[in-house]
Every structure is written in structure tokens, then in C-alpha cells.
Design an enzyme around this catalytic site. Structure first.
Site, PDB file in Angstrom:
ATOM      1  N   GLY A  98      23.500   5.385  -6.046  1.00 17.35           N
ATOM      2  CA  GLY A  98      22.646   5.873  -4.975  1.00 17.35           C
ATOM      3  C   GLY A  98      21.322   6.362  -5.538  1.00 17.35           C
TER       4      GLY A  98
ATOM      5  N   GLN B 289      13.652  11.103  -5.734  1.00 17.93           N
ATOM      6  CA  GLN B 289      13.872  10.932  -7.180  1.00 17.93           C
ATOM      7  C   GLN B 289      12.828  10.038  -7.845  1.00 17.93           C
ATOM      8  OE1 GLN B 289      18.235   9.932  -6.352  1.00 17.93           O
ATOM      9  NE2 GLN B 289      18.311  10.731  -8.435  1.00 17.93           N
TER      10      GLN B 289
ATOM     11  N   CYS C 140      24.267  12.181 -11.408  1.00 19.16           N
ATOM     12  CA  CYS C 140      23.000  11.901 -10.723  1.00 19.16           C
ATOM     13  C   CYS C 140      22.042  11.281 -11.732  1.00 19.16           C
ATOM     14  CB  CYS C 140      22.421  13.214 -10.188  1.00 19.16           C
ATOM     15  SG  CYS C 140      20.846  13.017  -9.361  1.00 19.16           S
ATOM     16  N   LEU C 141      21.310  10.253 -11.286  1.00 16.99           N
ATOM     17  CA  LEU C 141      20.356   9.602 -12.202  1.00 16.99           C
ATOM     18  C   LEU C 141      19.264  10.576 -12.646  1.00 16.99           C
ATOM     19  CD1 LEU C 141      20.034   6.114 -10.482  1.00 16.99           C
ATOM     20  CD2 LEU C 141      21.348   6.710 -12.532  1.00 16.99           C
TER      21      LEU C 141
ATOM     22  N   HIS D 243      25.182  13.360  -0.990  1.00 16.00           N
ATOM     23  CA  HIS D 243      24.421  13.621  -2.214  1.00 16.00           C
ATOM     24  C   HIS D 243      22.967  13.154  -2.053  1.00 16.00           C
ATOM     25  CE1 HIS D 243      24.203  13.452  -6.839  1.00 16.00           C
ATOM     26  NE2 HIS D 243      23.086  12.870  -6.436  1.00 16.00           N
ATOM     27  N   GLU D 244      22.791  11.933  -1.520  1.00 16.38           N
ATOM     28  CA  GLU D 244      21.434  11.385  -1.385  1.00 16.38           C
ATOM     29  C   GLU D 244      20.633  12.113  -0.310  1.00 16.38           C
ATOM     30  OE1 GLU D 244      20.600   9.725  -3.817  1.00 16.38           O
ATOM     31  OE2 GLU D 244      22.612   9.191  -4.464  1.00 16.38           O
TER      32      GLU D 244
ATOM     33  N   HIS E  98      19.175  15.187  -1.605  1.00 18.98           N
ATOM     34  CA  HIS E  98      17.927  14.965  -2.365  1.00 18.98           C
ATOM     35  C   HIS E  98      16.712  15.046  -1.452  1.00 18.98           C
ATOM     36  CE1 HIS E  98      18.970  14.030  -6.501  1.00 18.98           C
ATOM     37  NE2 HIS E  98      19.835  13.098  -6.152  1.00 18.98           N
TER      38      HIS E  98
HETATM   39 NI    NI Z   1      21.310  12.197  -7.330  1.00 19.15          NI
END
Ligand code: NI
Length: 169
Positions: free
Chosen positions: A46, A51, A92-93, A134-135, A138
Site C-alpha cells: 500500500g 508518502q 510501512c515503506l 493504514h493508508e 497516512h
Molecule cells: Ni505506511
């Protein structure tokens, strides 16, 4: 298409609250294409526009095993969340190398626009539900580590800053 640079926690830009997309046009479709390519390249499931330092309400996810079922959502809103909870190990990236358990709703219903600007509703459970929450977090400027204790968050922050210092040497 182009690979986009992913911001790394604790970059303060990750705490920006994204604005709704006013018009779903070619610019947004290009952003979605680039975000999807960036997510696959980074081996994530995701990615939120926040991000990649674009503060508009766009997310892409793909929780399929084959990584061939991308889903892009514009202006996603959680319409309903189950009281039934689930705890998954999240990463998470933007928080490389860190994984920790976060408790979230087991099921959610999310309404959004698709890349053609058409309204859609997604009913998700388990991993897909976790990923959507989660997304969408963000887009509110919230990184998953903020669901953890202050002590854990402090440790994660110093670990990442130390790794960044070492990679710059
Ligand atoms: Ni993330």
C-alpha cells in the site's frame, strides 16, 4: 511512469493532512500510475500520496498474493468499521525495517472514487481492511508507529535516524 521518492519517518511532511481531490483528471491518473509503480518497486502492499509528498487524498493498495490486483482510491472515507478487532504485524515503506503489532477494525466499508471519478464502495476484512485503515491514516498525517507506545516510537525514531546518519557517511 516514474518512480517517486518515499518520505521516511520522522520526516515532518508525513504529518500533513491531505486535501480532497477536487477533479479526477489525467494529473490524478498519472499520480496513481506513478504511485502504483513506486509501491511495486518498493515491494509494498500500500502507498498513500502523503508518502510521496503529494498532499491529496489518494491511496493505492494491492494485497493479492500475485501482486497483480492494484486498487486505487480517491477521497476514501471509512463509512463503517466493525467493533470486532484484529491485531496484525504492520510495516510501512516510510518506516523501513520496523514491524510491530497494531490493533484495528477487522472489517471496514470504504467509499471512494475510482480513477474514472466514479463512486465505489469496498467491503474489506483482514489484511485488506488493515491496509486500507493504514493508508487512510497516512492521509490524516498519521504513521502506524503513532498507534504504538511513546517509548516504542522514541526507540524507532532514534533507530531510523541512526541508520540515516550511518548511510550518509
Ligand atoms: Ni505506511
Amino acid at each position: 511512469m516514474a518512480l517517486l521518492t518515499i518520505l521516511t519517518y520522522p520526516d515532518p511532511r508525513l504529518h500533513t493532512v491531505a486535501k480532497p481531490v477536487a477533479v479526477v483528471d489525467e494529473r490524478i491518473r498519472q499520480l496513481i500510475a506513478d504511485m502504483t509503480e513506486t509501491m511495486y518497486d518498493a515491494k509494498g502492499i500500500g502507498l498513500a500520496a502523503t508518502q510521496v509528498d503529494v498532499h491529496e487524498r489518494v491511496i493505492v493498495i494491492d494485497v493479492s498474493e500475485e501482486h497483480n490486483q492494484p486498487l486505487a482510491l480517491i477521497n476514501p472515507v471509512i463509512e463503517w468499521a466493525s467493533s470486532d478487532r484484529i491485531k496484525g504485524e504492520e510495516g510501512c515503506l516510510s518506516v523501513p525495517g520496523i514491524y510491530d503489532g497494531v490493533e484495528r477494525a477487522h472489517q471496514v466499508r470504504v467509499s471512494a472514487l475510482d480513477p474514472d471519478g466514479q463512486p465505489i464502495t469496498i467491503e474489506a476484512e483482514g489484511l485488506e481492511s488493515i491496509c486500507l485503515q493504514h493508508e487512510i491514516d497516512h492521509l490524516q498525517g498519521k504513521v502506524f508507529v503513532e498507534h504504538l507506545s511513546f517509548l516504542k516510537r522514541t526507540r524507532i525514531r532514534s533507530k531510523i535516524l541512526k541508520a540515516q546518519r550511518e548511510s550518509q557517511r
